[in-house]
Design a protein around this motif. Structure first.
Motif, PDB file in Angstrom:
ATOM      1  N   ILE A   1       0.855  -1.189   0.000  1.00  0.00           N
ATOM      2  CA  ILE A   1       0.000   0.000   0.000  1.00  0.00           C
ATOM      3  C   ILE A   1       0.885   1.231   0.000  1.00  0.00           C
ATOM      4  O   ILE A   1       1.709   1.423   0.907  1.00  0.00           O
ATOM      5  N   LEU A   2       0.714   2.075  -1.009  1.00  0.00           N
ATOM      6  CA  LEU A   2       1.421   3.347  -1.116  1.00  0.00           C
ATOM      7  C   LEU A   2       0.393   4.457  -0.954  1.00  0.00           C
ATOM      8  O   LEU A   2      -0.639   4.446  -1.638  1.00  0.00           O
TER       9      LEU A   2
ATOM     10  N   ASP B   1      16.489  -5.588   3.170  1.00  0.00           N
ATOM     11  CA  ASP B   1      16.098  -4.360   3.850  1.00  0.00           C
ATOM     12  C   ASP B   1      14.629  -4.044   3.552  1.00  0.00           C
ATOM     13  O   ASP B   1      14.304  -3.108   2.826  1.00  0.00           O
ATOM     14  N   VAL B   2      13.732  -4.844   4.104  1.00  0.00           N
ATOM     15  CA  VAL B   2      12.293  -4.671   3.912  1.00  0.00           C
ATOM     16  C   VAL B   2      11.653  -4.303   5.243  1.00  0.00           C
ATOM     17  O   VAL B   2      11.945  -4.905   6.275  1.00  0.00           O
ATOM     18  N   THR B   3      10.775  -3.302   5.214  1.00  0.00           N
ATOM     19  CA  THR B   3      10.090  -2.799   6.405  1.00  0.00           C
ATOM     20  C   THR B   3       8.586  -2.981   6.233  1.00  0.00           C
ATOM     21  O   THR B   3       8.045  -2.726   5.162  1.00  0.00           O
ATOM     22  N   ALA B   4       7.914  -3.381   7.298  1.00  0.00           N
ATOM     23  CA  ALA B   4       6.454  -3.564   7.217  1.00  0.00           C
ATOM     24  C   ALA B   4       5.744  -2.220   7.064  1.00  0.00           C
ATOM     25  O   ALA B   4       4.976  -2.015   6.131  1.00  0.00           O
ATOM     26  N   ILE B   5       5.961  -1.287   7.989  1.00  0.00           N
ATOM     27  CA  ILE B   5       5.350   0.044   7.933  1.00  0.00           C
ATOM     28  C   ILE B   5       6.480   1.067   7.885  1.00  0.00           C
ATOM     29  O   ILE B   5       7.241   1.210   8.833  1.00  0.00           O
TER      30      ILE B   5
ATOM     31  N   ALA C   1       6.169  -2.412   3.003  1.00  0.00           N
ATOM     32  CA  ALA C   1       4.887  -3.005   2.630  1.00  0.00           C
ATOM     33  C   ALA C   1       3.785  -1.948   2.655  1.00  0.00           C
ATOM     34  O   ALA C   1       2.924  -1.909   1.779  1.00  0.00           O
ATOM     35  N   ILE C   2       3.771  -1.086   3.680  1.00  0.00           N
ATOM     36  CA  ILE C   2       2.933   0.116   3.712  1.00  0.00           C
ATOM     37  C   ILE C   2       3.875   1.301   3.750  1.00  0.00           C
ATOM     38  O   ILE C   2       4.717   1.399   4.643  1.00  0.00           O
ATOM     39  N   TYR C   3       3.734   2.221   2.804  1.00  0.00           N
ATOM     40  CA  TYR C   3       4.760   3.262   2.650  1.00  0.00           C
ATOM     41  C   TYR C   3       4.131   4.637   2.457  1.00  0.00           C
ATOM     42  O   TYR C   3       3.190   4.813   1.686  1.00  0.00           O
TER      43      TYR C   3
END
Length: 225
Positions: A116-117, A172-176, A142-144
């Motif tokens: 979700i952007l 380097d992946v972030t959930a929120i 994932a939500i940015y």
């Protein structure tokens, strides 16, 4: 109940107008975006299955940021996956911009980049499940949201984010991901598990993180200036 497929452009476009509903449709094998809302008021996309699209899954914009008049659009209960097949980066499963758009109870999964952007003001993103996105990118969320500290009053709550590790060695992946001065965001009551980084706050002001469950993360919360 329509099936719309095998087009080179967008599957469905709503431009301006008021109160249009797209319900229980299948959008697949489309060259660009699955469905788009451009302006107007109180449009609804619900119960749809969007997959194998070239760029974004569902896109909505509307409202008036100068006076904070909400669009009233709702994206509710959709299954969006395998998007970004032609252009992989910055092509989200759901992409919203403007004022007062709701993104509720959607399932977003299996894609190379963002789930979700969003940008703009006073959006509500809640009760969504997001997993196996950002699979081909690094420094991704994932939500940015990011790079506009006037985009305030947004709420991210009661979402379930899991299995977000990417495929690169950097991982380097972030959930929120509240990036580059994102401000005034409430992150409340989310469950985040099996991710590299749960929440990143990249500066900004007045962000609130409360009552979230962060489990089995390499990094729970990261903050910078």
């Amino acid at each position: 109940g329509l099936i719309i497929e095998e087009g080179r452009n967008d599957g469905i476009q709503i431009v301006d107008g008021q109160g249009n509903h797209i319900r229980d449709c299948t959008i697949r094998n489309i060259g660009k975006d699955g469905m788009t809302i451009q302006g107007g008021w109180q449009h609804v996309i619900t119960g749809c299955h969007v997959f194998n699209v070239g760029t974004r899954g569902i896109v909505a914009s509307g409202g008036d940021r100068k006076i904070l008049k909400p669009a009233g659009h709702s994206i509710f209960g959709n299954d969006v996956h395998h998007y970004g097949r032609r252009i992989a980066t910055v092509k989200a499963g759901i992409d919203i911009d403007g004022v007062g758009i709701q993104v509720l109870h959607n399932n977003i999964h299996h894609a190379p980049h963002i789930g979700i952007l969003f940008s703009g003001n006073e959006h509500v993103i809640e009760f969504n499940e997001i997993h196996h996105v950002c699979e081909e990118t690094s420094d991704a969320g994932a939500i940015y949201i990011g790079r506009d500290w006037t985009a305030r009053g947004n709420i991210i709550r009661y979402n379930f984010l899991h299995d977000l590790f990417g495929k690169s060695k950097k991982n380097d992946v972030t959930a929120i991901y509240l990036d580059d001065l994102a401000s005034g965001v409430e992150v409340f009551g989310n469950v985040i598990t099996d991710v590299h980084r749960a929440i990143l706050v990249g500066g900004g002001r007045d962000n609130r993180l409360e009552n979230n469950v962060l489990a089995n993360c390499n990094i729970a919360i990261s903050m910078d200036a």
